[in-house]
Design a protein around this motif. Structure first.
Motif, PDB file in Angstrom:
ATOM      1  N   GLY A   1      21.766  93.644 -22.419  1.00  0.00           N
ATOM      2  CA  GLY A   1      21.933  92.371 -21.821  1.00  0.00           C
ATOM      3  C   GLY A   1      20.958  91.232 -22.473  1.00  0.00           C
ATOM      4  N   GLU A   2      20.162  91.693 -22.975  1.00  0.00           N
ATOM      5  CA  GLU A   2      19.258  91.286 -23.520  1.00  0.00           C
ATOM      6  C   GLU A   2      18.915  90.602 -24.503  1.00  0.00           C
ATOM      7  OE1 GLU A   2      17.670  95.557 -22.438  1.00  0.00           O
ATOM      8  OE2 GLU A   2      19.152  94.547 -23.922  1.00  0.00           O
ATOM      9  N   THR A   3      18.487  89.467 -24.831  1.00  0.00           N
ATOM     10  CA  THR A   3      18.115  88.704 -25.745  1.00  0.00           C
ATOM     11  C   THR A   3      17.469  88.925 -27.154  1.00  0.00           C
ATOM     12  OG1 THR A   3      16.989  86.332 -24.682  1.00  0.00           O
ATOM     13  CG2 THR A   3      19.639  86.746 -25.206  1.00  0.00           C
ATOM     14  N   VAL A   4      17.674  89.061 -28.066  1.00  0.00           N
ATOM     15  CA  VAL A   4      16.468  89.688 -29.086  1.00  0.00           C
ATOM     16  C   VAL A   4      16.285  88.428 -30.518  1.00  0.00           C
ATOM     17  CG1 VAL A   4      16.374  91.153 -30.651  1.00  0.00           C
ATOM     18  CG2 VAL A   4      17.115  91.815 -29.288  1.00  0.00           C
ATOM     19  N   LEU A   5      15.417  88.661 -31.477  1.00  0.00           N
ATOM     20  CA  LEU A   5      15.820  87.503 -32.408  1.00  0.00           C
ATOM     21  C   LEU A   5      15.263  88.843 -32.835  1.00  0.00           C
ATOM     22  CD1 LEU A   5      13.221  84.090 -31.682  1.00  0.00           C
ATOM     23  CD2 LEU A   5      15.948  85.004 -31.794  1.00  0.00           C
ATOM     24  N   ASP A   6      15.947  88.872 -34.711  1.00  0.00           N
ATOM     25  CA  ASP A   6      15.328  89.957 -35.586  1.00  0.00           C
ATOM     26  C   ASP A   6      15.142  88.937 -36.411  1.00  0.00           C
ATOM     27  OD1 ASP A   6      15.060  91.832 -37.503  1.00  0.00           O
ATOM     28  OD2 ASP A   6      17.110  92.250 -37.280  1.00  0.00           O
ATOM     29  N   LEU A  57      17.761  96.335 -37.977  1.00  0.00           N
ATOM     30  CA  LEU A  57      17.402  96.597 -36.962  1.00  0.00           C
ATOM     31  C   LEU A  57      18.396  95.790 -35.731  1.00  0.00           C
ATOM     32  CD1 LEU A  57      13.756  96.019 -37.405  1.00  0.00           C
ATOM     33  CD2 LEU A  57      15.146  97.889 -36.355  1.00  0.00           C
ATOM     34  N   THR A  58      19.031  95.040 -36.285  1.00  0.00           N
ATOM     35  CA  THR A  58      19.925  94.279 -35.524  1.00  0.00           C
ATOM     36  C   THR A  58      21.533  94.716 -35.092  1.00  0.00           C
ATOM     37  OG1 THR A  58      19.345  91.788 -36.193  1.00  0.00           O
ATOM     38  CG2 THR A  58      22.194  92.245 -35.857  1.00  0.00           C
ATOM     39  N   ILE A  59      21.903  95.584 -35.361  1.00  0.00           N
ATOM     40  CA  ILE A  59      23.037  96.064 -35.608  1.00  0.00           C
ATOM     41  C   ILE A  59      22.291  97.552 -34.389  1.00  0.00           C
ATOM     42  CG2 ILE A  59      24.287  98.438 -36.716  1.00  0.00           C
ATOM     43  CD1 ILE A  59      24.117  97.231 -39.176  1.00  0.00           C
ATOM     44  N   ALA A  60      21.383  98.540 -34.560  1.00  0.00           N
ATOM     45  CA  ALA A  60      21.030  98.775 -33.249  1.00  0.00           C
ATOM     46  C   ALA A  60      20.842  98.470 -32.332  1.00  0.00           C
ATOM     47  CB  ALA A  60      19.410  99.006 -34.310  1.00  0.00           C
ATOM     48  N   SER A  61      20.054  97.208 -32.396  1.00  0.00           N
ATOM     49  CA  SER A  61      20.047  96.216 -30.924  1.00  0.00           C
ATOM     50  C   SER A  61      21.560  96.080 -30.102  1.00  0.00           C
ATOM     51  CB  SER A  61      19.198  94.622 -30.743  1.00  0.00           C
ATOM     52  OG  SER A  61      17.648  95.032 -31.901  1.00  0.00           O
ATOM     53  N   ALA A  62      22.314  95.584 -31.181  1.00  0.00           N
ATOM     54  CA  ALA A  62      24.044  95.273 -30.380  1.00  0.00           C
ATOM     55  C   ALA A  62      24.175  96.472 -29.965  1.00  0.00           C
ATOM     56  CB  ALA A  62      24.709  95.114 -31.477  1.00  0.00           C
ATOM     57  N   SER A  82      22.892  91.777 -25.714  1.00  0.00           N
ATOM     58  CA  SER A  82      23.628  90.396 -25.641  1.00  0.00           C
ATOM     59  C   SER A  82      24.272  89.398 -26.470  1.00  0.00           C
ATOM     60  CB  SER A  82      23.960  89.867 -24.229  1.00  0.00           C
ATOM     61  OG  SER A  82      22.616  88.721 -23.516  1.00  0.00           O
ATOM     62  N   LYS A  83      22.933  89.215 -26.714  1.00  0.00           N
ATOM     63  CA  LYS A  83      22.562  87.822 -27.947  1.00  0.00           C
ATOM     64  C   LYS A  83      21.969  88.368 -29.309  1.00  0.00           C
ATOM     65  CE  LYS A  83      22.849  82.825 -28.717  1.00  0.00           C
ATOM     66  NZ  LYS A  83      23.313  81.371 -28.234  1.00  0.00           N
ATOM     67  N   ILE A  84      21.755  87.935 -30.963  1.00  0.00           N
ATOM     68  CA  ILE A  84      20.775  88.354 -31.135  1.00  0.00           C
ATOM     69  C   ILE A  84      20.733  87.140 -32.163  1.00  0.00           C
ATOM     70  CG2 ILE A  84      20.475  89.844 -33.363  1.00  0.00           C
ATOM     71  CD1 ILE A  84      21.979  91.968 -31.646  1.00  0.00           C
ATOM     72  N   GLN A  85      19.911  86.773 -33.441  1.00  0.00           N
ATOM     73  CA  GLN A  85      19.585  86.011 -33.845  1.00  0.00           C
ATOM     74  C   GLN A  85      18.708  86.591 -34.667  1.00  0.00           C
ATOM     75  OE1 GLN A  85      19.089  81.831 -32.726  1.00  0.00           O
ATOM     76  NE2 GLN A  85      19.272  82.198 -30.444  1.00  0.00           N
ATOM     77  N   ALA A  86      19.615  86.705 -36.222  1.00  0.00           N
ATOM     78  CA  ALA A  86      18.303  87.098 -37.196  1.00  0.00           C
ATOM     79  C   ALA A  86      18.373  85.912 -38.241  1.00  0.00           C
ATOM     80  CB  ALA A  86      19.764  88.232 -37.536  1.00  0.00           C
ATOM     81  N   THR A 106      28.952  91.957 -30.025  1.00  0.00           N
ATOM     82  CA  THR A 106      27.754  90.908 -29.605  1.00  0.00           C
ATOM     83  C   THR A 106      27.848  90.066 -30.447  1.00  0.00           C
ATOM     84  OG1 THR A 106      26.432  93.642 -29.057  1.00  0.00           O
ATOM     85  CG2 THR A 106      25.192  91.169 -29.599  1.00  0.00           C
ATOM     86  N   GLU A 107      27.483  89.396 -29.885  1.00  0.00           N
ATOM     87  CA  GLU A 107      27.252  87.657 -30.506  1.00  0.00           C
ATOM     88  C   GLU A 107      26.128  87.895 -30.857  1.00  0.00           C
ATOM     89  OE1 GLU A 107      26.735  82.472 -28.936  1.00  0.00           O
ATOM     90  OE2 GLU A 107      27.032  84.166 -27.948  1.00  0.00           O
ATOM     91  N   ILE A 108      26.163  87.375 -32.637  1.00  0.00           N
ATOM     92  CA  ILE A 108      24.893  88.106 -33.206  1.00  0.00           C
ATOM     93  C   ILE A 108      25.225  87.042 -34.451  1.00  0.00           C
ATOM     94  CG2 ILE A 108      24.636  89.183 -35.059  1.00  0.00           C
ATOM     95  CD1 ILE A 108      25.389  91.921 -33.997  1.00  0.00           C
ATOM     96  N   SER A 109      24.397  85.873 -34.940  1.00  0.00           N
ATOM     97  CA  SER A 109      23.852  85.313 -36.147  1.00  0.00           C
ATOM     98  C   SER A 109      22.875  84.896 -36.586  1.00  0.00           C
ATOM     99  CB  SER A 109      23.652  83.463 -35.644  1.00  0.00           C
ATOM    100  OG  SER A 109      22.733  83.432 -35.173  1.00  0.00           O
ATOM    101  N   VAL A 110      23.287  85.579 -38.284  1.00  0.00           N
ATOM    102  CA  VAL A 110      22.257  85.758 -39.003  1.00  0.00           C
ATOM    103  C   VAL A 110      22.968  84.537 -40.207  1.00  0.00           C
ATOM    104  CG1 VAL A 110      21.809  87.171 -41.243  1.00  0.00           C
ATOM    105  CG2 VAL A 110      23.317  87.871 -39.470  1.00  0.00           C
ATOM    106  N   LYS A 111      20.627  83.478 -40.121  1.00  0.00           N
ATOM    107  CA  LYS A 111      20.612  81.986 -40.803  1.00  0.00           C
ATOM    108  C   LYS A 111      19.407  82.687 -41.732  1.00  0.00           C
ATOM    109  CE  LYS A 111      22.761  79.834 -37.510  1.00  0.00           C
ATOM    110  NZ  LYS A 111      22.462  78.592 -36.701  1.00  0.00           N
ATOM    111  N   PRO A 112      19.435  82.051 -43.192  1.00  0.00           N
ATOM    112  CA  PRO A 112      18.467  81.775 -43.845  1.00  0.00           C
ATOM    113  C   PRO A 112      16.831  81.194 -42.793  1.00  0.00           C
ATOM    114  CG  PRO A 112      19.762  80.424 -44.717  1.00  0.00           C
ATOM    115  CD  PRO A 112      20.821  81.182 -43.786  1.00  0.00           C
ATOM    116  N   ASN A 113      15.850  81.257 -42.818  1.00  0.00           N
ATOM    117  CA  ASN A 113      14.930  80.447 -42.428  1.00  0.00           C
ATOM    118  C   ASN A 113      13.287  81.478 -42.507  1.00  0.00           C
ATOM    119  OD1 ASN A 113      14.615  78.266 -39.914  1.00  0.00           O
ATOM    120  ND2 ASN A 113      13.058  79.456 -39.484  1.00  0.00           N
ATOM    121  N   ASP A 114      12.707  80.609 -42.379  1.00  0.00           N
ATOM    122  CA  ASP A 114      11.007  80.668 -42.509  1.00  0.00           C
ATOM    123  C   ASP A 114      10.276  80.978 -41.453  1.00  0.00           C
ATOM    124  OD1 ASP A 114       8.606  81.506 -43.768  1.00  0.00           O
ATOM    125  OD2 ASP A 114       8.348  79.470 -44.070  1.00  0.00           O
ATOM    126  N   LEU A 115      10.235  83.094 -41.061  1.00  0.00           N
ATOM    127  CA  LEU A 115      10.161  83.636 -39.781  1.00  0.00           C
ATOM    128  C   LEU A 115      11.021  82.466 -38.793  1.00  0.00           C
ATOM    129  CD1 LEU A 115       6.573  83.931 -40.844  1.00  0.00           C
ATOM    130  CD2 LEU A 115       8.040  85.401 -41.189  1.00  0.00           C
TER     131      LEU A 115
END
Length: 316
Positions: free
Chosen positions: A177-182, A190-195, A200-204, A226-235
């Protein structure tokens, strides 16, 4: 038969993650790492029959990191750019005064199959195993969680100590049920493992578009709900959310830059898991975490590498 160019970097192990990233950024179709420590260390849970490693492939000291390039990318200009970027790593205070970059022609058909003889199912914990996508693998028990990866896309295959430390910590701390930032997701492991562990929701995020695609493709391999988004970002620049856990497996110098934004984006009681920290940088990272307001919950070590689990205190 098509010929590719193999770029081989023999360097101090402290630079493994950074040089692997550089090779991918320059256009490598994949990265492999030969580290004698990996060969000498049997799998933690005794499944040595799953390994198929040749001792002659491992350097006596340091690590050998290989990248593979084709066409215009397989040029002297690419080699020069590689050396230039490695030299820039010295500004991060990495111990890389001595290193060697060499190239060699590789026949495509041989290269395509060469990956597979080195990658086999690897148990990371008693309940988590990393399996190359082409392997047929039967669970050892019902509770075992399988992470499928395509090593050809890898920014990290889960077997490096920094990644192992993160995976073990995630297993011990995620309850569902946790929300996670990778942050700096790389291969997405690590996103896959968290899911798989119930997040419950992961932003990578990753700075490099190639890493974002690598993570996205590996996530698709695992058919995650799990609801997952993967995006380019600077940290975590311009990211403003409140989550239960943030995980970052990157260089210590980059973690130091990330700490303030990690604190800001955690809920009270939220956890920040940082890894990729060479032992010489341990105290500097700990001091920065404490100065920012984190409480240190756990410090784990594997070889020369450190992972730190810190908590944002509950509000009074």
């Amino acid at each position: 038969m098509t010929e590719w160019k193999e770029f081989k970097v023999h360097i101090n192990g402290e630079a493994t993650e950074a040089v692997s990233n550089i090779l991918i950024e320059l256009g490598s179709a994949g990265v492999s790492v030969a580290d004698r420590k990996d060969f000498l260390s049997l799998p933690e849970y005794g499944f040595d029959t799953l390994w198929a490693l040749d001792e002659k492939s491992f350097p006596a000291d340091g690590v050998v990191i290989k990248g593979y390039f084709y066409g215009d990318a397989a040029s002297k200009a690419t080699k020069m750019a590689l050396i230039e970027k490695i030299e820039m790593l010295k500004s991060f205070d990495l111990d890389i005064e001595k290193y060697e970059v060499t190239t060699e022609d590789v026949v495509e058909e041989e290269w395509a199959n060469a990956w597979k003889k080195y990658y086999h199912p690897v148990p990371i914990t008693r309940y988590m195993t990393i399996v190359p996508q082409w392997e047929d693998y039967i669970k050892r028990h019902d509770a075992e969680k399988i992470i499928y990866l395509d090593p050809g896309l890898a920014f990290g295959t889960g077997t490096h100590p920094t990644t192992k430390l993160c995976l073990q910590a995630l297993e011990n701390n995620l309850r569902g049920g946790e929300t996670v930032l990778d942050v700096g997701t790389g291969s997405g492991v690590l996103t896959i493992a968290s899911a798989l562990l119930g997040a419950s929701k992961i932003q990578a995020f990753d700075l490099d578009d190639v890493a974002v695609k690598s993570a996205y493709d590996n996530i698709k391999l695992n058919n995650l709900k799990t609801e997952i988004s993967v995006k380019p970002n600077d940290l975590l620049k311009d990211i403003d959310v409140k989550v239960d856990m943030i995980v970052a497996n990157i260089l210590a110098e980059i973690i130091l830059l990330l700490i303030p934004d990690a604190f800001k984006n955690l809920k009270p009681g939220g956890k920040f898991l940082s890894s990729g920290i060479i032992i010489e940088k341990k105290e500097e990272v700990l001091a920065s975490l404490k100065n920012t307001g984190f409480e240190i919950q756990q410090i784990n070590q594997m070889g020369d590498w450190i992972a730190i689990l810190a908590i944002k205190p509950e509000e009074d």
